[in-house]
Design a protein around this motif. Structure first.
Motif, PDB file in Angstrom:
ATOM      1  N   VAL A 178      37.778   2.526  37.242  1.00 58.73           N
ATOM      2  CA  VAL A 178      38.613   1.828  36.261  1.00 58.73           C
ATOM      3  C   VAL A 178      38.672   0.341  36.605  1.00 58.73           C
ATOM      4  CG1 VAL A 178      40.931   1.606  35.294  1.00 58.73           C
ATOM      5  CG2 VAL A 178      39.967   3.881  35.725  1.00 58.73           C
ATOM      6  N   LEU A 179      38.909   0.036  37.888  1.00 58.94           N
ATOM      7  CA  LEU A 179      38.981  -1.361  38.317  1.00 58.94           C
ATOM      8  C   LEU A 179      37.679  -2.087  38.048  1.00 58.94           C
ATOM      9  CD1 LEU A 179      40.625  -3.584  39.755  1.00 58.94           C
ATOM     10  CD2 LEU A 179      39.687  -2.737  41.926  1.00 58.94           C
ATOM     11  N   LEU A 180      36.569  -1.390  38.229  1.00 54.47           N
ATOM     12  CA  LEU A 180      35.248  -1.983  37.990  1.00 54.47           C
ATOM     13  C   LEU A 180      35.142  -2.577  36.591  1.00 54.47           C
ATOM     14  CD1 LEU A 180      32.210  -2.297  38.862  1.00 54.47           C
ATOM     15  CD2 LEU A 180      31.851   0.000  37.930  1.00 54.47           C
ATOM     16  N   PHE A 181      35.844  -1.956  35.623  1.00 57.48           N
ATOM     17  CA  PHE A 181      35.685  -2.388  34.233  1.00 57.48           C
ATOM     18  C   PHE A 181      36.919  -3.047  33.633  1.00 57.48           C
ATOM     19  CE2 PHE A 181      32.379   0.932  34.577  1.00 57.48           C
ATOM     20  CZ  PHE A 181      31.290   0.133  34.271  1.00 57.48           C
ATOM     21  N   VAL A 182      37.994  -3.193  34.390  1.00 61.83           N
ATOM     22  CA  VAL A 182      39.150  -3.912  33.836  1.00 61.83           C
ATOM     23  C   VAL A 182      39.228  -5.340  34.364  1.00 61.83           C
ATOM     24  CG1 VAL A 182      40.490  -1.819  33.499  1.00 61.83           C
ATOM     25  CG2 VAL A 182      40.787  -3.118  35.616  1.00 61.83           C
ATOM     26  N   ILE A 183      38.440  -5.661  35.401  1.00 62.42           N
ATOM     27  CA  ILE A 183      38.416  -7.029  35.895  1.00 62.42           C
ATOM     28  C   ILE A 183      37.723  -7.934  34.860  1.00 62.42           C
ATOM     29  CG2 ILE A 183      38.570  -6.518  38.346  1.00 62.42           C
ATOM     30  CD1 ILE A 183      35.579  -6.489  38.513  1.00 62.42           C
ATOM     31  N   PRO A 184      38.001  -9.243  34.908  1.00 65.40           N
ATOM     32  CA  PRO A 184      37.444 -10.138  33.878  1.00 65.40           C
ATOM     33  C   PRO A 184      35.923 -10.191  33.913  1.00 65.40           C
ATOM     34  CG  PRO A 184      39.197 -11.220  35.126  1.00 65.40           C
ATOM     35  CD  PRO A 184      38.878  -9.953  35.855  1.00 65.40           C
ATOM     36  N   GLY A 188      27.921  -6.611  29.833  1.00 70.14           N
ATOM     37  CA  GLY A 188      27.409  -5.919  31.002  1.00 70.14           C
ATOM     38  C   GLY A 188      27.877  -6.456  32.330  1.00 70.14           C
ATOM     39  N   MET A 189      28.326  -7.722  32.391  1.00 68.21           N
ATOM     40  CA  MET A 189      28.656  -8.347  33.670  1.00 68.21           C
ATOM     41  C   MET A 189      30.157  -8.393  33.894  1.00 68.21           C
ATOM     42  SD  MET A 189      25.801 -11.351  34.012  1.00 68.21           S
ATOM     43  CE  MET A 189      25.752 -11.139  35.792  1.00 68.21           C
ATOM     44  N   ARG A 190      30.546  -8.343  35.170  1.00 64.85           N
ATOM     45  CA  ARG A 190      31.947  -8.423  35.562  1.00 64.85           C
ATOM     46  C   ARG A 190      32.082  -9.357  36.760  1.00 64.85           C
ATOM     47  NH1 ARG A 190      32.111  -5.943  31.627  1.00 64.85           N
ATOM     48  NH2 ARG A 190      33.532  -4.321  30.909  1.00 64.85           N
ATOM     49  N   ASN A 191      33.291  -9.845  36.965  1.00 63.08           N
ATOM     50  CA  ASN A 191      33.590 -10.678  38.124  1.00 63.08           C
ATOM     51  C   ASN A 191      33.799  -9.747  39.318  1.00 63.08           C
ATOM     52  OD1 ASN A 191      34.402 -12.654  39.904  1.00 63.08           O
ATOM     53  ND2 ASN A 191      35.689 -13.702  38.412  1.00 63.08           N
ATOM     54  N   LEU A 192      32.703  -9.172  39.806  1.00 65.40           N
ATOM     55  CA  LEU A 192      32.798  -8.135  40.828  1.00 65.40           C
ATOM     56  C   LEU A 192      33.334  -8.655  42.149  1.00 65.40           C
ATOM     57  CD1 LEU A 192      29.542  -6.054  40.211  1.00 65.40           C
ATOM     58  CD2 LEU A 192      31.856  -5.632  39.396  1.00 65.40           C
ATOM     59  N   SER A 193      33.092  -9.914  42.448  1.00 69.34           N
ATOM     60  CA  SER A 193      33.653 -10.453  43.687  1.00 69.34           C
ATOM     61  C   SER A 193      35.176 -10.460  43.618  1.00 69.34           C
ATOM     62  CB  SER A 193      33.109 -11.859  43.966  1.00 69.34           C
ATOM     63  OG  SER A 193      33.226 -12.686  42.833  1.00 69.34           O
ATOM     64  N   ALA A 194      35.738 -10.780  42.443  1.00 71.69           N
ATOM     65  CA  ALA A 194      37.193 -10.703  42.279  1.00 71.69           C
ATOM     66  C   ALA A 194      37.660  -9.257  42.373  1.00 71.69           C
ATOM     67  CB  ALA A 194      37.611 -11.298  40.935  1.00 71.69           C
ATOM     68  N   GLY A 195      36.905  -8.345  41.759  1.00 76.53           N
ATOM     69  CA  GLY A 195      37.267  -6.939  41.838  1.00 76.53           C
ATOM     70  C   GLY A 195      37.256  -6.426  43.264  1.00 76.53           C
ATOM     71  N   ALA A 196      36.268  -6.870  44.059  1.00 71.58           N
ATOM     72  CA  ALA A 196      36.203  -6.441  45.451  1.00 71.58           C
ATOM     73  C   ALA A 196      37.391  -6.973  46.248  1.00 71.58           C
ATOM     74  CB  ALA A 196      34.891  -6.911  46.082  1.00 71.58           C
ATOM     75  N   VAL A 247      33.128  -0.687  43.055  1.00 71.77           N
ATOM     76  CA  VAL A 247      32.993  -2.135  42.851  1.00 71.77           C
ATOM     77  C   VAL A 247      31.881  -2.696  43.732  1.00 71.77           C
ATOM     78  CG1 VAL A 247      34.191  -4.347  42.890  1.00 71.77           C
ATOM     79  CG2 VAL A 247      35.442  -2.277  42.258  1.00 71.77           C
ATOM     80  N   ILE A 248      31.885  -2.322  45.010  1.00 71.11           N
ATOM     81  CA  ILE A 248      30.827  -2.774  45.910  1.00 71.11           C
ATOM     82  C   ILE A 248      29.468  -2.244  45.452  1.00 71.11           C
ATOM     83  CG2 ILE A 248      29.967  -2.684  48.264  1.00 71.11           C
ATOM     84  CD1 ILE A 248      32.382  -4.439  48.022  1.00 71.11           C
ATOM     85  N   SER A 249      29.452  -1.011  44.945  1.00 66.09           N
ATOM     86  CA  SER A 249      28.193  -0.443  44.430  1.00 66.09           C
ATOM     87  C   SER A 249      27.658  -1.293  43.280  1.00 66.09           C
ATOM     88  CB  SER A 249      28.415   0.993  43.958  1.00 66.09           C
ATOM     89  OG  SER A 249      28.821   1.824  45.023  1.00 66.09           O
ATOM     90  N   GLY A 250      28.560  -1.740  42.405  1.00 60.21           N
ATOM     91  CA  GLY A 250      28.133  -2.580  41.296  1.00 60.21           C
ATOM     92  C   GLY A 250      27.482  -3.868  41.758  1.00 60.21           C
ATOM     93  N   MET A 251      27.929  -4.390  42.917  1.00 63.16           N
ATOM     94  CA  MET A 251      27.346  -5.618  43.442  1.00 63.16           C
ATOM     95  C   MET A 251      25.898  -5.436  43.863  1.00 63.16           C
ATOM     96  SD  MET A 251      30.387  -7.221  45.765  1.00 63.16           S
ATOM     97  CE  MET A 251      31.794  -8.029  45.009  1.00 63.16           C
ATOM     98  N   LEU A 252      25.514  -4.196  44.180  1.00 64.43           N
ATOM     99  CA  LEU A 252      24.152  -3.951  44.631  1.00 64.43           C
ATOM    100  C   LEU A 252      23.126  -4.314  43.572  1.00 64.43           C
ATOM    101  CD1 LEU A 252      24.606  -0.503  46.417  1.00 64.43           C
ATOM    102  CD2 LEU A 252      24.055  -2.684  47.521  1.00 64.43           C
ATOM    103  N   PHE A 253      23.500  -4.130  42.308  1.00 63.42           N
ATOM    104  CA  PHE A 253      22.473  -4.300  41.279  1.00 63.42           C
ATOM    105  C   PHE A 253      22.921  -5.111  40.070  1.00 63.42           C
ATOM    106  CE2 PHE A 253      24.927  -1.026  39.421  1.00 63.42           C
ATOM    107  CZ  PHE A 253      25.026   0.033  40.332  1.00 63.42           C
TER     108      PHE A 253
END
Length: 339
Positions: A107-113, A270-278, A293-299
């Protein structure tokens, strides 16, 4: 060659390896074990600087132009904060119903900006930059309300959510530096971005590497001893993130939006601010929440490059996936390299 020109060249070199920056940073964090966790206190500060530099290219005028005809912006916000969080929750619940923390991570992976780095890809493929900047600005300013509220709605009492602390973290890391950068850009009528944007841009890439490496270090144990469960988390994350791009493509095709709008919608879906999510996951939740979230950063950057190549072929932009070989004036090159 002066310092400014050297930094612009450094930024260009870093931009060419964007797909490799976050996976490499995760690898460094994992191999470092827990040694980098001592620097966890610096992560919010680094992220605030990254956000400030990135926001120097945003202005009230950009937002006002988009808000005059907000249809595409509203569709993007709906994809980002209604459709994709529901998909993330459904996927997490389907595969990890026994672990509410992993579900919370999806959920966090997709609610971050949406990610500030989407500006790079939208610019490379000549998308609607004004729409992207307005989306980033509005999404960022609303994040202290949207993120905790979405987690409450979708997760309820399944996990403890430190709402007020999270709101304060989002305000400090994202909203305040974004507002400061935007006001400075407005006050100087864009000259601050033209003057300082290109030489400061490498800080964003270096800061991104540092943030991801430190956050990767905090869950190095889980990543170093990956098992079938971790492989499933990575696979589900990949599938859901790809779904975001496909939904952006489907919506823009359905409405027959022009090329520039279609590029912007696909990348921003398709993109998210994953560093903020992490940062949020590490600071306010148990380690399991960080895994999607960290998994999303891989790719994330690899997917952006892949979909950029597909977008370029389907919408008519050339074969240079990084967009770095195209000739142009020094001013246009610096503008493109400014984040």
């Amino acid at each position: 060659m002066g310092i400014r020109e050297a930094l612009v060249r450094v930024n260009g070199a870093l931009e060419k390896i964007m797909p490799l920056i976050t996976p490499t940073a995760i690898l460094v964090g994992v191999l470092s074990g827990t040694r980098l966790t001592a620097y966890e206190w610096a992560v919010p500060w680094i992220f605030a600087v990254m956000t400030f530099v990135g926001s120097l290219k945003t202005s009230f005028a950009d937002m006002a132009r988009v808000l005059r005809r907000p249809g595409k912006l509203l569709w993007l916000l709906a994809i980002l904060h209604v459709v994709m969080p529901l998909i993330g929750w459904a996927a997490g619940s389907l595969f990890f119903s026994d672990d509410p923390y992993v579900v919370t991570g999806f959920v966090l992976l997709f609610v971050i900006p949406t990610g500030v780095v989407s500006v790079v890809w939208v610019t490379i493929y000549n998308g609607n930059l004004a729409l992207t900047l307005a989306l980033i600005l509005i999404d960022t300013l609303l994040s202290p309300l949207i993120v905790p509220a979405s987690l409450h709605v979708l997760m309820g009492a399944a996990v403890e959510i430190r709402t007020w602390e999270m709101m304060k973290g989002l305000l400090w890391m994202i909203v305040v530096p974004s507002a400061a950068g935007m006001l400075l850009n407005q006050w100087t009528k864009g000259s601050v971005n033209r003057t300082w944007g290109p030489p400061l841009a490498p800080l964003v890439k270096v800061g991104l590497f540092a943030v991801v490496a430190i956050n990767g270090s905090t869950i190095s144990g889980e990543l170093r001893h990956a098992d079938a469960r971790m492989a499933t988390i990575i696979a589900v994350t990949l599938a859901t993130v790809v779904t975001g791009y496909l939904i952006g493509w489907a919506v823009s095709s359905w409405f027959r939006w022009n090329r520039e709008d279609s590029v912007a919608v696909q990348f921003n879906s398709g993109m998210r601010n994953l560093s903020a999510g992490a940062v949020l996951a590490v600071q306010y939740f148990p380690p399991a929440v960080s895994l999607p979230v960290i998994s999303g950063m891989l790719f994330q950057q690899v997917l952006a490059a892949t979909f950029g190549w597909r977008i370029g072929r389907s919408l008519g932009k050339g074969e240079d996936p990084a967009g770095l070989a195209a000739p142009g004036s020094r001013e246009s090159e610096e503008r493109r390299l400014s984040l």
